[in-house]
Scaffold this motif. Structure first.
Motif, PDB file in Angstrom:
ATOM      1  N   GLU A 167      41.251  30.629  37.083  1.00 42.98           N
ATOM      2  CA  GLU A 167      40.102  31.216  36.394  1.00 42.98           C
ATOM      3  C   GLU A 167      40.218  32.740  36.245  1.00 42.98           C
ATOM      4  OE1 GLU A 167      39.317  27.269  37.648  1.00 42.98           O
ATOM      5  OE2 GLU A 167      39.860  28.964  38.911  1.00 42.98           O
ATOM      6  N   GLU A 168      41.055  33.385  37.060  1.00 44.53           N
ATOM      7  CA  GLU A 168      41.280  34.825  36.878  1.00 44.53           C
ATOM      8  C   GLU A 168      42.098  35.089  35.629  1.00 44.53           C
ATOM      9  OE1 GLU A 168      42.079  37.645  39.846  1.00 44.53           O
ATOM     10  OE2 GLU A 168      41.233  36.404  41.445  1.00 44.53           O
TER      11      GLU A 168
ATOM     12  N   SER B 125      48.083  34.331  37.792  1.00 42.73           N
ATOM     13  CA  SER B 125      47.138  33.242  38.021  1.00 42.73           C
ATOM     14  C   SER B 125      47.845  31.905  37.805  1.00 42.73           C
ATOM     15  CB  SER B 125      45.921  33.372  37.098  1.00 42.73           C
ATOM     16  OG  SER B 125      46.315  33.295  35.748  1.00 42.73           O
TER      17      SER B 125
ATOM     18  N   ARG C 134      50.790  40.112  39.697  1.00 39.64           N
ATOM     19  CA  ARG C 134      49.588  39.312  39.949  1.00 39.64           C
ATOM     20  C   ARG C 134      49.595  38.193  38.913  1.00 39.64           C
ATOM     21  NH1 ARG C 134      44.779  40.196  42.639  1.00 39.64           N
ATOM     22  NH2 ARG C 134      42.965  39.121  41.820  1.00 39.64           N
TER      23      ARG C 134
ATOM     24  N   VAL D   2      46.793  34.013  42.176  1.00 40.59           N
ATOM     25  CA  VAL D   2      45.335  33.894  42.188  1.00 40.59           C
ATOM     26  C   VAL D   2      44.901  32.649  41.422  1.00 40.59           C
ATOM     27  CG1 VAL D   2      44.994  36.381  42.468  1.00 40.59           C
ATOM     28  CG2 VAL D   2      45.129  35.416  40.164  1.00 40.59           C
TER      29      VAL D   2
ATOM     30  N   CYS E 152      45.336  35.673  34.441  1.00 39.83           N
ATOM     31  CA  CYS E 152      46.048  36.935  34.289  1.00 39.83           C
ATOM     32  C   CYS E 152      47.553  36.786  34.520  1.00 39.83           C
ATOM     33  CB  CYS E 152      45.488  37.983  35.241  1.00 39.83           C
ATOM     34  SG  CYS E 152      45.749  37.598  36.989  1.00 39.83           S
TER      35      CYS E 152
ATOM     36  N   ASP F  11      45.256  39.377  30.353  1.00 35.29           N
ATOM     37  CA  ASP F  11      44.114  38.825  31.078  1.00 35.29           C
ATOM     38  C   ASP F  11      43.144  38.225  30.067  1.00 35.29           C
ATOM     39  OD1 ASP F  11      42.667  40.956  29.968  1.00 35.29           O
ATOM     40  OD2 ASP F  11      42.484  42.037  31.847  1.00 35.29           O
ATOM     41  N   SER F  12      41.981  37.830  30.505  1.00 33.47           N
ATOM     42  CA  SER F  12      41.024  37.169  29.614  1.00 33.47           C
ATOM     43  C   SER F  12      40.582  38.049  28.449  1.00 33.47           C
ATOM     44  CB  SER F  12      39.795  36.712  30.405  1.00 33.47           C
ATOM     45  OG  SER F  12      40.166  35.668  31.272  1.00 33.47           O
TER      46      SER F  12
END
Length: 196
Positions: A11-12, A83, A81, A8, A14, A39-40
């Motif tokens: 900006e996601e 980024s 997943r 992804v 992760c 993640d963020s």
């Protein structure tokens, strides 16, 4: 079992891995798949536990799966997943054979400090343990705090500094995962003690 990872936008921010393995150790008995969830909202994972408990393997698993995913390969996990990252970096403990361990530790901090706004994935494996305890703890805490307060980078770090859990208590952006060591004994070894 390999799966096609979801890659992804950066900006996601992760790195989510479910039941991931570092398949370089696939032939060894007892390799346990582990999860990684960054993640963020939770950008730092601190791995704690005794030596030979699995911290290094788990860290390498996460960086390895992220690298494979971003290279377009399938990954050894049930789900992943990832980024896009500007940089993936791993720094390991210095041996003191070329430069002093303290110099190596300071160099590792410098090399693992991301510029603000960049999306790095950083692995720091037991660095700062060759330095005297207070200095090593300060270097460790300083790097964690910098990553938490600046930019979008994700950090996985192994640590032997229990005081970090007090220093970072209540900060939801950092999680602690403990790797216990389980010794299985044979009938022949019954009654023998493991040194603490």
């Amino acid at each position: 079992s390999y799966v096609r990872p979801e890659v992804v936008a950066k900006e996601e921010n992760c790195l989510i891995i479910r039941a991931g393995k570092y398949d370089k150790l696939e032939a060894r008995d007892g390799v346990v798949p582990n999860d990684t969830y960054l993640d963020s909202n939770g950008r730092v994972e601190i791995l704690e536990g005794v030596n030979a408990g699995g911290k290094t393997v788990d860290m390498k698993k996460a960086l390895y799966i992220a690298s494979l995913a971003l290279a377009g390969s399938w990954v050894p996990a049930e789900y992943a997943r990832v980024s896009i990252r500007d940089k993936i970096i791993l720094r390991e403990k210095g041996t003191g054979d070329v430069i002093s361990a303290f110099q190596r530790d300071c160099r590792n901090v410098n090399e693992a400090t991301p510029p603000e706004g960049e999306y790095w994935l950083i692995g720091v494996d037991e660095t700062f343990t060759s330095t005297e305890r207070r200095g090593g703890e300060a270097l460790t805490y300083g790097l964690i705090q910098y990553v938490l307060d600046h930019g979008n980078s994700l950090l996985i770090m192994s640590s032997h500094y229990p005081a970090l859990s007090y220093s970072l208590a209540g900060d939801q952006r950092a999680s602690f995962n403990h790797f216990p060591f389980e010794r299985q004994s044979s009938e022949r070894e019954e009654g023998k003690l493991v040194a603490a």
